[in-house]
Design a protein around this motif. Structure first.
Motif, PDB file in Angstrom:
ATOM      1  N   MET A  51       0.823  -1.211   0.000  1.00  0.00           N
ATOM      2  CA  MET A  51       0.000   0.000   0.000  1.00  0.00           C
ATOM      3  C   MET A  51       0.857   1.260   0.000  1.00  0.00           C
ATOM      4  SD  MET A  51      -3.264  -0.901   2.443  1.00  0.00           S
ATOM      5  CE  MET A  51      -2.325  -1.431   3.860  1.00  0.00           C
ATOM      6  N   GLU A  52       2.031   1.175   0.592  1.00  0.00           N
ATOM      7  CA  GLU A  52       2.939   2.316   0.660  1.00  0.00           C
ATOM      8  C   GLU A  52       3.759   2.482  -0.625  1.00  0.00           C
ATOM      9  OE1 GLU A  52       3.700   1.788   5.485  1.00  0.00           O
ATOM     10  OE2 GLU A  52       5.109   0.994   4.016  1.00  0.00           O
ATOM     11  N   GLY A  81       1.864   9.395   4.596  1.00  0.00           N
ATOM     12  CA  GLY A  81       3.015   9.521   5.477  1.00  0.00           C
ATOM     13  C   GLY A  81       3.355   8.148   6.018  1.00  0.00           C
ATOM     14  N   ILE A  82       4.649   7.848   6.089  1.00  0.00           N
ATOM     15  CA  ILE A  82       5.103   6.526   6.515  1.00  0.00           C
ATOM     16  C   ILE A  82       6.029   6.676   7.705  1.00  0.00           C
ATOM     17  CG2 ILE A  82       6.331   4.428   5.844  1.00  0.00           C
ATOM     18  CD1 ILE A  82       5.660   5.137   2.919  1.00  0.00           C
ATOM     19  N   PHE A 154       0.751   5.615   7.777  1.00  0.00           N
ATOM     20  CA  PHE A 154       0.949   4.209   8.106  1.00  0.00           C
ATOM     21  C   PHE A 154       1.868   4.109   9.324  1.00  0.00           C
ATOM     22  CE2 PHE A 154      -0.022   4.257   3.586  1.00  0.00           C
ATOM     23  CZ  PHE A 154      -0.911   3.195   3.449  1.00  0.00           C
ATOM     24  N   LEU A 155       1.397   3.431  10.360  1.00  0.00           N
ATOM     25  CA  LEU A 155       2.169   3.231  11.581  1.00  0.00           C
ATOM     26  C   LEU A 155       2.340   1.732  11.803  1.00  0.00           C
ATOM     27  CD1 LEU A 155       0.431   5.834  13.943  1.00  0.00           C
ATOM     28  CD2 LEU A 155       2.415   6.181  12.445  1.00  0.00           C
ATOM     29  N   ILE A 184      -5.583   6.695   9.673  1.00  0.00           N
ATOM     30  CA  ILE A 184      -4.404   6.011  10.199  1.00  0.00           C
ATOM     31  C   ILE A 184      -4.549   4.508   9.977  1.00  0.00           C
ATOM     32  CG2 ILE A 184      -3.022   5.515  12.260  1.00  0.00           C
ATOM     33  CD1 ILE A 184      -4.088   8.228  13.375  1.00  0.00           C
ATOM     34  N   MET A 185      -3.543   3.928   9.341  1.00  0.00           N
ATOM     35  CA  MET A 185      -3.440   2.477   9.175  1.00  0.00           C
ATOM     36  C   MET A 185      -2.374   1.992  10.144  1.00  0.00           C
ATOM     37  SD  MET A 185      -4.585  -0.009   7.041  1.00  0.00           S
ATOM     38  CE  MET A 185      -4.147  -1.756   6.925  1.00  0.00           C
ATOM     39  N   LEU A 186      -2.752   1.090  11.041  1.00  0.00           N
ATOM     40  CA  LEU A 186      -1.930   0.743  12.192  1.00  0.00           C
ATOM     41  C   LEU A 186      -1.734  -0.757  12.287  1.00  0.00           C
ATOM     42  CD1 LEU A 186      -0.828   1.650  15.144  1.00  0.00           C
ATOM     43  CD2 LEU A 186      -3.138   1.108  15.902  1.00  0.00           C
ATOM     44  N   THR A 187      -0.512  -1.195  12.575  1.00  0.00           N
ATOM     45  CA  THR A 187      -0.291  -2.571  13.005  1.00  0.00           C
ATOM     46  C   THR A 187       0.259  -2.553  14.428  1.00  0.00           C
ATOM     47  OG1 THR A 187       2.025  -2.825  12.309  1.00  0.00           O
ATOM     48  CG2 THR A 187       0.317  -3.205  10.636  1.00  0.00           C
TER      49      THR A 187
END
Length: 253
Positions: A51-52, A81-82, A154-155, A184-187
Motif C-alpha cells: 500500500m505504501e 506519510g510513513i 501508516f504506523l 491512520i493504518m496501524l499494526t
C-alpha cells in the motif's frame, strides 16, 4: 455512506513457493483508525509495504484515495506519510534539521516548531536524534509522517519496546492526529492498544483475512458464543497501577 481511502481487492504476494498475502480484500474508511492485526509472519507488514508503494504485488488491486499503486505511485507518495524506524534517521542531525531535510524531499515549506509542538518535542528542536529517549524517537518518527500534511499515515508497530508511560503518551498523540481528520493504518501486537485506538480491525493469519469489525463487536460476538476468561477480569490492570504511581506526564528520559 463513508468514502473509502484504501481499497484492497484480491491482493496476492508470493515469494517463490511462499504465499505471504493470499487473496485478501478490505477497505479502510476515510478518517478512521484501522488496525491490521496478526502474529509474526501473518502478512501485515508486506500488505502495508504494498500500500505504501514500497513493495510490488503479485496480483490483485490496491487503490489509495482512488489512485492505483501500479500506475500512480508518485501521486500516492504525495498524500501518505510513513513511519520510519530509528535506523531511517541521521543520528547526528538536530530535529529541526531533520524536519527541514524531509520537507525538502517533499518540496514543501513547513515550520519545524509547529510540527514539534504536535508531538510535544519543541524543547528538543536543537537536540540530536541520537540523544532522544525511546519514546521521544517514536514521537519524532510520527512527526515526520506529518510533514507533507498527508491524508493517510501508516504506523507499523509504533509502540513496540516503549515503557507504559511512553506507550500511553503515544496513544494520545495518535488520537490527536485522528482528530485532525487524518486516516491512520496501524499494526500492533498489543491488543489493548488496538481496542482503544482502532475504529475497526482486520485480523490476518497465514496471509488471509479472518475477520473485520470494530473491537467492541468482535468482543461482544466472542462473549455471546459462551467464551469465559479463566481468570476474573479486574477493574484495573498492573499497567494502570504503574501509570498511577509513576505519573502520566511525558518524561524527557
Amino acid at each position: 455512506m463513508t468514502d473509502n481511502i484504501i481499497e484492497v481487492k484480491d491482493l496476492v504476494k508470493k515469494y517463490d513457493t511462499l504465499t505471504a498475502v493470499d487473496g485478501i480484500s478490505f477497505n479502510v474508511r476515510d478518517g478512521e483508525v484501522f488496525g491490521l492485526l496478526g502474529p509474526n509472519g501473518a502478512g501485515k507488514t508486506t500488505t502495508l509495504e504494498i500500500m505504501e508503494t514500497l513493495r510490488d504485488k503479485t496480483s490483485g488491486e490496491v487503490f489509495i484515495n482512488g489512485l492505483s499503486v501500479d500506475k500512480d505511485q508518485s501521486e500516492i507518495k504525495q498524500i501518505i506519510g510513513i513511519q520510519l524506524q530509528a535506523a531511517g534517521f541521521y543520528p547526528n542531525l538536530y530535529l529541526n534539521e531533520l524536519i527541514e531535510l524531509f520537507a525538502g524531499l517533499y518540496n514543501v515549506n513547513t515550520d519545524p516548531d509547529e510540527l514539534l509542538d504536535l508531538v510535544d518535542l519543541r524543547e528538543k528542536r536543537n537536540s540530536k536524534f541520537k540523544e532522544l529517549s525511546g519514546g521521544q524517537k517514536q514521537r519524532f518518527s510520527i512527526c515526520t509522517t506529518l510533514i507533507n500534511d498527508p491524508k493517510l499515515i501508516f504506523l507499523d508497530e509504533p509502540t513496540t519496546g516503549l515503557d507504559p508511560q511512553a506507550r500511553r503518551n503515544l496513544w494520545e498523540l495518535i488520537k490527536r492526529i485522528k482528530a485532525k481528520g487524518t486516516t491512520i493504518m496501524l499494526t500492533t501486537h498489543y491488543m489493548d492498544e488496538a481496542e482503544i485506538l482502532c475504529d475497526r480491525v482486520g485480523i490476518i493469519d497465514h496471509g488471509k483475512i479472518i475477520t473485520i469489525d470494530s473491537p467492541d463487536n468482535l468482543i461482544d460476538d466472542l462473549v455471546r458464543s459462551g467464551f469465559e476468561r479463566p481468570k476474573q477480569v479486574k477493574l484495573a490492570s498492573l499497567e494502570d497501577v504503574f501509570i498511577n504511581l509513576t505519573g502520566h506526564t511525558i518524561r524527557d528520559a
